[in-house]
Design a protein around this motif. Structure first.
Motif, PDB file in Angstrom:
ATOM      1  N   PRO A   1     -52.126  38.677 -24.602  1.00 21.70           N
ATOM      2  CA  PRO A   1     -51.948  38.607 -23.160  1.00 21.70           C
ATOM      3  C   PRO A   1     -50.619  38.435 -23.107  1.00 21.70           C
ATOM      4  CG  PRO A   1     -53.192  36.653 -23.924  1.00 21.70           C
ATOM      5  CD  PRO A   1     -53.287  37.610 -25.072  1.00 21.70           C
ATOM      6  N   HIS A   2     -49.561  38.098 -24.100  1.00 24.72           N
ATOM      7  CA  HIS A   2     -48.427  37.524 -24.035  1.00 24.72           C
ATOM      8  C   HIS A   2     -47.265  38.676 -24.297  1.00 24.72           C
ATOM      9  CE1 HIS A   2     -50.449  33.865 -24.566  1.00 24.72           C
ATOM     10  NE2 HIS A   2     -50.789  34.157 -25.822  1.00 24.72           N
ATOM     11  N   ARG A   3     -46.486  38.825 -23.276  1.00 23.28           N
ATOM     12  CA  ARG A   3     -45.349  39.587 -23.242  1.00 23.28           C
ATOM     13  C   ARG A   3     -43.960  38.894 -23.995  1.00 23.28           C
ATOM     14  NH1 ARG A   3     -45.997  44.066 -20.152  1.00 23.28           N
ATOM     15  NH2 ARG A   3     -47.691  43.832 -18.811  1.00 23.28           N
ATOM     16  N   LEU A   4     -43.732  39.715 -24.821  1.00 28.46           N
ATOM     17  CA  LEU A   4     -42.628  39.219 -25.817  1.00 28.46           C
ATOM     18  C   LEU A   4     -41.148  40.167 -25.514  1.00 28.46           C
ATOM     19  CD1 LEU A   4     -44.395  38.854 -29.184  1.00 28.46           C
ATOM     20  CD2 LEU A   4     -44.136  37.105 -27.460  1.00 28.46           C
ATOM     21  N   SER A   5     -40.200  39.280 -25.523  1.00 34.10           N
ATOM     22  CA  SER A   5     -38.835  40.064 -25.385  1.00 34.10           C
ATOM     23  C   SER A   5     -38.087  40.457 -26.337  1.00 34.10           C
ATOM     24  CB  SER A   5     -37.643  38.954 -24.480  1.00 34.10           C
ATOM     25  OG  SER A   5     -37.673  37.772 -25.466  1.00 34.10           O
ATOM     26  N   HIS A   6     -38.616  39.971 -27.621  1.00 30.22           N
ATOM     27  CA  HIS A   6     -38.096  40.743 -28.828  1.00 30.22           C
ATOM     28  C   HIS A   6     -39.270  40.824 -29.958  1.00 30.22           C
ATOM     29  CE1 HIS A   6     -37.583  36.796 -30.667  1.00 30.22           C
ATOM     30  NE2 HIS A   6     -36.836  36.501 -29.503  1.00 30.22           N
ATOM     31  N   ARG A   7     -39.151  41.410 -31.207  1.00 28.50           N
ATOM     32  CA  ARG A   7     -40.132  41.670 -32.331  1.00 28.50           C
ATOM     33  C   ARG A   7     -39.605  40.674 -33.604  1.00 28.50           C
ATOM     34  NH1 ARG A   7     -42.726  46.855 -30.998  1.00 28.50           N
ATOM     35  NH2 ARG A   7     -41.720  47.447 -29.054  1.00 28.50           N
ATOM     36  N   VAL A   8     -38.836  39.574 -33.180  1.00 31.09           N
ATOM     37  CA  VAL A   8     -38.476  38.847 -34.249  1.00 31.09           C
ATOM     38  C   VAL A   8     -39.631  37.350 -34.183  1.00 31.09           C
ATOM     39  CG1 VAL A   8     -36.598  37.313 -35.223  1.00 31.09           C
ATOM     40  CG2 VAL A   8     -36.182  39.381 -33.948  1.00 31.09           C
TER      41      VAL A   8
ATOM     42  N   MET B   1     -15.394  40.309 -32.672  1.00 37.16           N
ATOM     43  CA  MET B   1     -16.888  40.044 -32.259  1.00 37.16           C
ATOM     44  C   MET B   1     -17.745  41.395 -32.424  1.00 37.16           C
ATOM     45  SD  MET B   1     -18.453  38.656 -28.751  1.00 37.16           S
ATOM     46  CE  MET B   1     -20.296  38.914 -28.279  1.00 37.16           C
ATOM     47  N   ALA B   2     -19.018  41.273 -33.010  1.00 38.83           N
ATOM     48  CA  ALA B   2     -19.625  42.400 -33.278  1.00 38.83           C
ATOM     49  C   ALA B   2     -20.309  42.795 -31.859  1.00 38.83           C
ATOM     50  CB  ALA B   2     -20.682  42.070 -34.245  1.00 38.83           C
ATOM     51  N   HIS B   3     -20.535  44.133 -31.564  1.00 33.32           N
ATOM     52  CA  HIS B   3     -21.260  44.402 -30.526  1.00 33.32           C
ATOM     53  C   HIS B   3     -22.600  44.690 -30.431  1.00 33.32           C
ATOM     54  CE1 HIS B   3     -17.542  45.236 -28.377  1.00 33.32           C
ATOM     55  NE2 HIS B   3     -17.132  46.072 -29.406  1.00 33.32           N
ATOM     56  N   SER B   4     -23.353  44.256 -29.579  1.00 31.06           N
ATOM     57  CA  SER B   4     -25.043  44.398 -29.579  1.00 31.06           C
ATOM     58  C   SER B   4     -25.254  45.802 -29.819  1.00 31.06           C
ATOM     59  CB  SER B   4     -25.515  43.949 -28.423  1.00 31.06           C
ATOM     60  OG  SER B   4     -25.186  42.733 -28.141  1.00 31.06           O
ATOM     61  N   LEU B   5     -26.361  46.209 -30.687  1.00 34.65           N
ATOM     62  CA  LEU B   5     -26.898  47.433 -30.825  1.00 34.65           C
ATOM     63  C   LEU B   5     -28.305  47.493 -30.184  1.00 34.65           C
ATOM     64  CD1 LEU B   5     -25.700  47.904 -34.501  1.00 34.65           C
ATOM     65  CD2 LEU B   5     -24.821  48.951 -32.579  1.00 34.65           C
ATOM     66  N   PRO B   6     -28.711  48.671 -29.900  1.00 35.86           N
ATOM     67  CA  PRO B   6     -30.101  48.832 -29.186  1.00 35.86           C
ATOM     68  C   PRO B   6     -31.147  48.808 -30.209  1.00 35.86           C
ATOM     69  CG  PRO B   6     -28.847  50.957 -29.192  1.00 35.86           C
ATOM     70  CD  PRO B   6     -27.908  49.927 -29.562  1.00 35.86           C
ATOM     71  N   LEU B   7     -31.440  47.790 -31.001  1.00 36.27           N
ATOM     72  CA  LEU B   7     -32.308  47.782 -31.816  1.00 36.27           C
ATOM     73  C   LEU B   7     -33.842  47.646 -31.288  1.00 36.27           C
ATOM     74  CD1 LEU B   7     -30.848  45.127 -34.282  1.00 36.27           C
ATOM     75  CD2 LEU B   7     -30.916  47.602 -34.489  1.00 36.27           C
ATOM     76  N   LYS B   8     -34.866  48.514 -32.065  1.00 36.96           N
ATOM     77  CA  LYS B   8     -36.151  48.196 -31.497  1.00 36.96           C
ATOM     78  C   LYS B   8     -36.577  46.587 -31.931  1.00 36.96           C
ATOM     79  CE  LYS B   8     -40.804  50.199 -31.950  1.00 36.96           C
ATOM     80  NZ  LYS B   8     -41.478  51.450 -32.448  1.00 36.96           N
ATOM     81  N   LEU B   9     -35.949  46.184 -32.920  1.00 38.70           N
ATOM     82  CA  LEU B   9     -36.372  44.979 -33.256  1.00 38.70           C
ATOM     83  C   LEU B   9     -36.193  44.026 -32.032  1.00 38.70           C
ATOM     84  CD1 LEU B   9     -37.068  42.756 -35.668  1.00 38.70           C
ATOM     85  CD2 LEU B   9     -34.618  42.828 -36.331  1.00 38.70           C
ATOM     86  N   LEU B  10     -35.188  44.136 -31.262  1.00 34.49           N
ATOM     87  CA  LEU B  10     -34.941  43.255 -30.213  1.00 34.49           C
ATOM     88  C   LEU B  10     -35.296  43.870 -28.645  1.00 34.49           C
ATOM     89  CD1 LEU B  10     -33.380  40.641 -30.822  1.00 34.49           C
ATOM     90  CD2 LEU B  10     -32.468  42.603 -32.283  1.00 34.49           C
ATOM     91  N   SER B  11     -36.545  44.801 -28.616  1.00 31.25           N
ATOM     92  CA  SER B  11     -37.169  45.266 -27.540  1.00 31.25           C
ATOM     93  C   SER B  11     -38.187  44.454 -27.227  1.00 31.25           C
ATOM     94  CB  SER B  11     -37.378  46.749 -27.720  1.00 31.25           C
ATOM     95  OG  SER B  11     -38.352  46.932 -28.880  1.00 31.25           O
ATOM     96  N   ASN B  12     -38.585  44.696 -25.987  1.00 31.87           N
ATOM     97  CA  ASN B  12     -40.041  44.039 -25.478  1.00 31.87           C
ATOM     98  C   ASN B  12     -41.185  44.492 -26.231  1.00 31.87           C
ATOM     99  OD1 ASN B  12     -38.355  42.828 -23.676  1.00 31.87           O
ATOM    100  ND2 ASN B  12     -38.807  44.358 -22.069  1.00 31.87           N
ATOM    101  N   THR B  13     -42.310  43.778 -26.397  1.00 33.06           N
ATOM    102  CA  THR B  13     -43.657  44.140 -26.888  1.00 33.06           C
ATOM    103  C   THR B  13     -44.599  43.234 -26.392  1.00 33.06           C
ATOM    104  OG1 THR B  13     -44.689  44.855 -28.655  1.00 33.06           O
ATOM    105  CG2 THR B  13     -43.520  42.922 -28.905  1.00 33.06           C
ATOM    106  N   VAL B  14     -45.932  43.517 -26.508  1.00 31.84           N
ATOM    107  CA  VAL B  14     -47.061  42.501 -26.249  1.00 31.84           C
ATOM    108  C   VAL B  14     -47.877  42.340 -27.297  1.00 31.84           C
ATOM    109  CG1 VAL B  14     -48.980  42.688 -24.808  1.00 31.84           C
ATOM    110  CG2 VAL B  14     -46.861  43.842 -23.818  1.00 31.84           C
ATOM    111  N   VAL B  15     -48.356  40.967 -27.343  1.00 33.17           N
ATOM    112  CA  VAL B  15     -49.314  40.470 -28.092  1.00 33.17           C
ATOM    113  C   VAL B  15     -50.328  39.829 -27.520  1.00 33.17           C
ATOM    114  CG1 VAL B  15     -49.816  38.675 -30.210  1.00 33.17           C
ATOM    115  CG2 VAL B  15     -47.527  40.216 -30.223  1.00 33.17           C
TER     116      VAL B  15
END
Length: 372
Positions: free
Chosen positions: A17-24, A1-15
């Motif tokens: 008033p909406h808080r998003l848990s990833h950028r996909v 099984m592949a290990h998770s990587l600290p991708l910015k793609l999977l980091s929090n952001t805001v659009v």
């Protein structure tokens, strides 16, 4: 099984008033599976429910603000209250999984056929002959000859967008996206290859952005600017769209959009030449070009894989990345990207209409495949 990587793609952001848990982001994709009355279908509900994720942004396919705005039979509408009510369970299903859902609103303009609008010819800012196809009861057929829309018709068009935006709000959506790309009506007003008008809606950059911004004002009047996004295709060729100086046109447009405080600017990269054509080796440049002129979040779209998405985020040219083709065949795409699990190949033949086959029957990456 592949290990998770600290991708910015999977980091929090805001659009907005909406808080998003990833950028996909789920890109808006016309799939032509609405019911006969243009209401979103039950199979569409299943599709969007499958692709919703906790804290993820899902943008619903281009939706018509009026009967006359249709260019593809099977694309959904939101020009009646029945349409509004049919969207409600889709929104509720996305929200039940913790997702954020925007509705894209678009008028197909000259890329249409009189069979779709009660015998009326398609409209455009000007008559500029071109060749394309529309999807009607008879299948794919050449688009009907279009006519130049009269100035006194524009207020009604703007009002159709406003009413549709209100219905989207009443249906429970979290925001709306204005489709100003791919050679459809608003894009043809913006670019001088298709806008040859000599009134105050043509000629100068200020005049050519007038109608798109008036439509945007209508959406903002309903939603507030921070829950409205705009999609553009600075290098688009779909629908025989063109501009003599696209750099100047889209810089000016981005600067004007920057004044609003929008939720985001959604940018299609030039390696997407049409809805079915892609040049994967062509580097993304459109988001980077517009970045200096737009202060809010930028969503980049067009042929991205995991590495390319992470690279454009790390560069700062974009803040989120929209996926279309890969999302079509991978309902759990954010998790697959998180863990670098293999992607199911998409089925191009099922993009434009069909049944549930190769639409909402793709499995998630099941436990057995994880090698546990």
């Amino acid at each position: 099984m592949a290990h998770s990587l600290p991708l910015k793609l999977l980091s929090n952001t805001v659009v907005g008033p909406h808080r998003l848990s990833h950028r996909v982001v789920h890109a808006p994709m016309t799939r032509l599976r609405a019911d006969r009355d243009d209401s979103p279908s039950q199979m569409m509900q299943r599709y969007y429910e499958q692709r919703a994720s906790n804290g993820g942004l899902l943008i619903v396919e281009s939706t018509h603000p009026s009967l006359e705005s249709r260019g593809y039979l099977g694309a959904p509408g939101i020009y009646t209250d029945a349409h509004r009510d049919a969207w409600k369970p889709i929104v509720e299903a996305v929200h039940a999984k913790g997702g954020v859902v925007f509705l894209q609103l678009g008028h197909d303009g000259r890329q249409s056929h009189s069979d779709l609008s009660g015998g009326k010819p398609p409209i455009a800012p000007s008559v500029v002959p071109f060749e394309t196809n529309a999807f009607t009861h008879h299948g794919w057929v050449p688009a009907s000859p279009h006519r130049a829309v009269e100035r006194d018709e524009l207020p009604a068009l703007i009002e159709s967008y406003r009413q549709s935006a209100q219905r989207a709000l009443d249906a429970g959506f979290d925001g709306v996206e204005l489709h100003n790309a791919n050679g459809y009506l608003l894009d043809t007003f913006l670019q001088d290859g298709t806008n040859k008008r000599d009134d105050d809606y043509g000629g100068s950059l200020e005049n050519r952005v007038r109608f798109p911004l008036q439509v945007l004002d209508a959406l903002v009047s309903v939603w507030g600017a921070d829950r409205v996004g705009v999609r553009v295709s600075p290098s688009g060729q779909w629908g025989s769209i063109s501009d003599s100086n696209p750099q100047a046109t889209f810089e000016y447009f981005a600067r004007r959009l920057n004044e609003y405080g929008l939720a985001y600017l959604h940018v299609i990269e030039p390696r997407i030449k049409g809805t079915d054509e892609i040049e994967p080796d062509r580097p993304p440049v459109a988001a980077a070009f517009l970045r200096p002129f737009f202060d809010g979040p930028i969503i980049a779209a067009g042929g991205f894989d995991r590495g390319g998405a992470e690279a454009i985020l790390q560069s700062g040219a974009a803040d989120l990345v929209a996926f279309g083709r890969h999302f079509s065949a991978n309902p759990d795409l954010p998790e697959r990207l998180r863990h670098d699990w293999p992607l199911t190949p998409y089925v191009r033949e099922a993009f434009w209409g069909g049944t549930e086959q190769d639409y909402n029957d793709f499995p998630e990456y099941c436990t057995e495949k994880r090698g546990r």
